[in-house]
Scaffold this active site. Sequence first.
Site, PDB file in Angstrom:
ATOM      1  N   SER A 132      25.519  48.275  43.885  1.00  0.00           N
ATOM      2  CA  SER A 132      25.810  47.956  42.393  1.00  0.00           C
ATOM      3  C   SER A 132      25.243  46.874  41.729  1.00  0.00           C
ATOM      4  O   SER A 132      25.070  45.801  42.421  1.00  0.00           O
ATOM      5  CB  SER A 132      27.446  48.214  41.961  1.00  0.00           C
ATOM      6  N   SER A 165      32.349  43.597  47.231  1.00  0.00           N
ATOM      7  CA  SER A 165      33.371  43.375  47.971  1.00  0.00           C
ATOM      8  C   SER A 165      33.356  42.605  49.227  1.00  0.00           C
ATOM      9  O   SER A 165      32.383  42.900  49.916  1.00  0.00           O
ATOM     10  CB  SER A 165      34.375  44.985  48.571  1.00  0.00           C
ATOM     11  N   GLU A 248      31.189  57.386  53.782  1.00  0.00           N
ATOM     12  CA  GLU A 248      32.061  56.726  53.064  1.00  0.00           C
ATOM     13  C   GLU A 248      33.515  57.523  53.197  1.00  0.00           C
ATOM     14  O   GLU A 248      34.444  56.819  52.891  1.00  0.00           O
ATOM     15  CB  GLU A 248      31.681  56.316  51.610  1.00  0.00           C
TER      16      GLU A 248
HETATM   17  C1  LIG Z   1      37.446  47.879  43.604  1.00  0.00           C
HETATM   18  C2  LIG Z   1      35.716  47.921  43.639  1.00  0.00           C
HETATM   19  C3  LIG Z   1      35.234  47.550  44.690  1.00  0.00           C
HETATM   20  C4  LIG Z   1      33.842  47.508  44.619  1.00  0.00           C
HETATM   21  N1  LIG Z   1      32.861  47.364  45.519  1.00  0.00           N
HETATM   22  C5  LIG Z   1      31.581  47.509  45.919  1.00  0.00           C
HETATM   23  C6  LIG Z   1      30.836  47.010  46.903  1.00  0.00           C
HETATM   24  O1  LIG Z   1      31.171  46.489  47.905  1.00  0.00           O
HETATM   25  N2  LIG Z   1      29.632  47.186  46.680  1.00  0.00           N
HETATM   26  C7  LIG Z   1      28.927  47.858  45.539  1.00  0.00           C
HETATM   27  O2  LIG Z   1      27.585  47.767  45.472  1.00  0.00           O
HETATM   28  N3  LIG Z   1      29.530  48.176  44.697  1.00  0.00           N
HETATM   29  C8  LIG Z   1      31.074  47.917  44.635  1.00  0.00           C
HETATM   30  N4  LIG Z   1      31.652  48.498  43.502  1.00  0.00           N
HETATM   31  C9  LIG Z   1      30.934  49.015  42.352  1.00  0.00           C
HETATM   32  C10 LIG Z   1      31.409  50.448  41.992  1.00  0.00           C
HETATM   33  O3  LIG Z   1      30.444  51.269  42.909  1.00  0.00           O
HETATM   34  C11 LIG Z   1      31.022  50.667  40.387  1.00  0.00           C
HETATM   35  O4  LIG Z   1      31.895  50.247  39.772  1.00  0.00           O
HETATM   36  C12 LIG Z   1      30.933  52.008  40.254  1.00  0.00           C
HETATM   37  O5  LIG Z   1      29.677  52.761  40.976  1.00  0.00           O
HETATM   38  C13 LIG Z   1      30.659  52.486  38.596  1.00  0.00           C
HETATM   39  O6  LIG Z   1      29.742  51.728  38.125  1.00  0.00           O
HETATM   40  P1  LIG Z   1      29.772  50.789  36.770  1.00  0.00           P
HETATM   41  O7  LIG Z   1      30.877  49.849  37.256  1.00  0.00           O
HETATM   42  O8  LIG Z   1      28.368  50.106  36.695  1.00  0.00           O
HETATM   43  O9  LIG Z   1      30.347  51.826  35.838  1.00  0.00           O
HETATM   44  P2  LIG Z   1      29.466  52.587  35.039  1.00  0.00           P
HETATM   45  O10 LIG Z   1      28.447  53.261  35.905  1.00  0.00           O
HETATM   46  O11 LIG Z   1      28.573  51.751  33.963  1.00  0.00           O
HETATM   47  O12 LIG Z   1      30.107  53.816  34.209  1.00  0.00           O
HETATM   48  C14 LIG Z   1      31.149  53.254  32.992  1.00  0.00           C
HETATM   49  C15 LIG Z   1      31.802  54.645  32.595  1.00  0.00           C
HETATM   50  O13 LIG Z   1      30.880  55.470  32.194  1.00  0.00           O
HETATM   51  C16 LIG Z   1      31.084  56.871  32.627  1.00  0.00           C
HETATM   52  N5  LIG Z   1      29.710  57.415  33.032  1.00  0.00           N
HETATM   53  C17 LIG Z   1      28.676  56.988  33.692  1.00  0.00           C
HETATM   54  N6  LIG Z   1      27.639  57.770  33.845  1.00  0.00           N
HETATM   55  C18 LIG Z   1      28.209  58.880  33.464  1.00  0.00           C
HETATM   56  C19 LIG Z   1      27.674  60.239  33.397  1.00  0.00           C
HETATM   57  N7  LIG Z   1      26.511  60.748  33.759  1.00  0.00           N
HETATM   58  N8  LIG Z   1      28.408  61.304  32.913  1.00  0.00           N
HETATM   59  C20 LIG Z   1      29.653  60.839  32.403  1.00  0.00           C
HETATM   60  N9  LIG Z   1      30.211  59.696  32.401  1.00  0.00           N
HETATM   61  C21 LIG Z   1      29.322  58.656  32.932  1.00  0.00           C
HETATM   62  C22 LIG Z   1      31.761  56.328  34.101  1.00  0.00           C
HETATM   63  O14 LIG Z   1      32.354  57.597  34.551  1.00  0.00           O
HETATM   64  C23 LIG Z   1      32.790  55.191  33.583  1.00  0.00           C
HETATM   65  O15 LIG Z   1      33.747  55.710  33.215  1.00  0.00           O
HETATM   66  C24 LIG Z   1      33.225  48.104  43.584  1.00  0.00           C
HETATM   67  C25 LIG Z   1      33.916  48.826  42.395  1.00  0.00           C
HETATM   68  C26 LIG Z   1      35.219  48.462  42.639  1.00  0.00           C
HETATM   69  C27 LIG Z   1      36.040  48.814  41.319  1.00  0.00           C
END
Ligand SMILES: Cc1cc2nc3c(=O)[nH]c(=O)nc-3n(C[C@H](O)[C@H](O)[C@H](O)COP(=O)(O)OP(=O)(O)OC[C@H]3O[C@@H](n4cnc5c(N)ncnc54)[C@H](O)[C@@H]3O)c2cc1C
Length: 398
Positions: A132, A165, A248
């Site tokens: 991410s 993480s 995963e």
């Molecule tokens: C506890 C935790 C641990 C994590 N650990 C890791 C890790 O070790 N390594 C890593 O790489 N990442 C990690 N992540 C990141 C995680 O993979 C991302 O948070 C996740 O992929 C969502 O991306 P974002 O946070 O950028 O949200 P966004 O993608 O910006 O989404 C924001 C909102 O928009 C909605 N949305 C986005 N696109 C669409 C669509 N096409 N249609 C409808 N709705 C949509 C989403 O559902 C969400 O509600 C972790 C996250 C958490 C919470």
Amino acid sequence: MNSETQQHHLRVEVADWMTAHLSGEFACLQYRGGPGDEEAYPALRKKWERELASGGWTGLGWPKEQGGRAMSVADQVIFHEEYARAGGPGRMGHIGEGLLGPTLIACGTEDQRKRFLPGILKGTQFWCQGYSEPGAGSDLANVRTRAVRDENGNWRVHGQKVWTSLAHDSDWIFVIARTDAESRGNRGLSFLLMLLDQPGIEIRPIKQLNGGAEFNEVFFDGALAAAEDLVGTPGDGWRIAMTLLGFERGMSTLGQQMQFIRELEWVVDAAHEAGVANDPLIRQRIARAWSGLRVMRYNALRMLAGADADEGGGALGREALIYKYYWSNWHRELGQLAMDVLGPDANVIDRADAKRTRLQGVFLFSRADTIYAGTNEIQLNIMAERGLGMPREPRGTQ
Ligand SMILES: Cc1cc2nc3c(=O)[nH]c(=O)nc-3n(C[C@H](O)[C@H](O)[C@H](O)COP(=O)(O)OP(=O)(O)OC[C@H]3O[C@@H](n4cnc5c(N)ncnc54)[C@H](O)[C@@H]3O)c2cc1C
């Protein structure tokens, strides 16, 4: 020995081993660690990984020629169930053993397997996942971190990852980076293995609402990824990254369910203690949570049996499509139920009250469950498109 007897023996063997070894200096690890509690005893939990390894309890599903035990799905299920039943701690080696190891077995070179698999199996090398970025979460193909070749043929990486993480407790990170500067979307990406402790990498913790800091921002400013640490070929990173994500939803999900059973028991105890066990709505929600657990278990077994037939290649069936959505929403509802059972006390932090604190922890961390490993909305999109054959939503960057 028929398979039922053999499985019974294995169950007893795991249970006995856990009783004998999760004791002494490791006793404090019981029921500790894992999402929401990763900051509990990280050094001791790494030592515990080595203890598990010396008992032969790592790489259970890996092929024998890669140092694994080639156990059947049924046997791995038994291990994870007994591990969780005994209160085995959250695994520090999960990302290496569960995600990167199988990916290197499937897509890595012989040299990469020789260099990295033994450390993962022995519990001496810990990994984190650099996918991410601030502009690439659900839309992972929008990765902007870039890698350019230097004069020696190695890669120099510039950019930023986020939500990584356990980066602060890891030795290595696998990173998706753009190696073709002209490319867009999921083309032109590469999958790189990088040592974290090197000039050009800075790890900054992110403080969470539950007070912990389990994940981080990771900044790259010309950091090195050696030429031989690119997995696959340059530009093939998306395929490798997706292969990894296929792992995963693996075996450890069954252990996670044992934790859910325990959490539901805490909620039931709390309902008695708070005098709401006779409240008809609370009772119905507890019963619904219990039936949800049964549905989850049988669905996981169906899913894993399918993955077994596919030798874990990532081509999981339809069951896998609903699985993440189901468990994460179930868990979030359990967290809400826990708060409703506690009533007004739920709003007050009192670290001396361990029972209340652990239920508050369930509530707070369960909010993240419907985000990581694919948000709710993304899971629903996938189900609609892949499971039900509905039109693909427009993808701006691909
Ligand atoms: C506890 C935790 C641990 C994590 N650990 C890791 C890790 O070790 N390594 C890593 O790489 N990442 C990690 N992540 C990141 C995680 O993979 C991302 O948070 C996740 O992929 C969502 O991306 P974002 O946070 O950028 O949200 P966004 O993608 O910006 O989404 C924001 C909102 O928009 C909605 N949305 C986005 N696109 C669409 C669509 N096409 N249609 C409808 N709705 C949509 C989403 O559902 C969400 O509600 C972790 C996250 C958490 C919470």
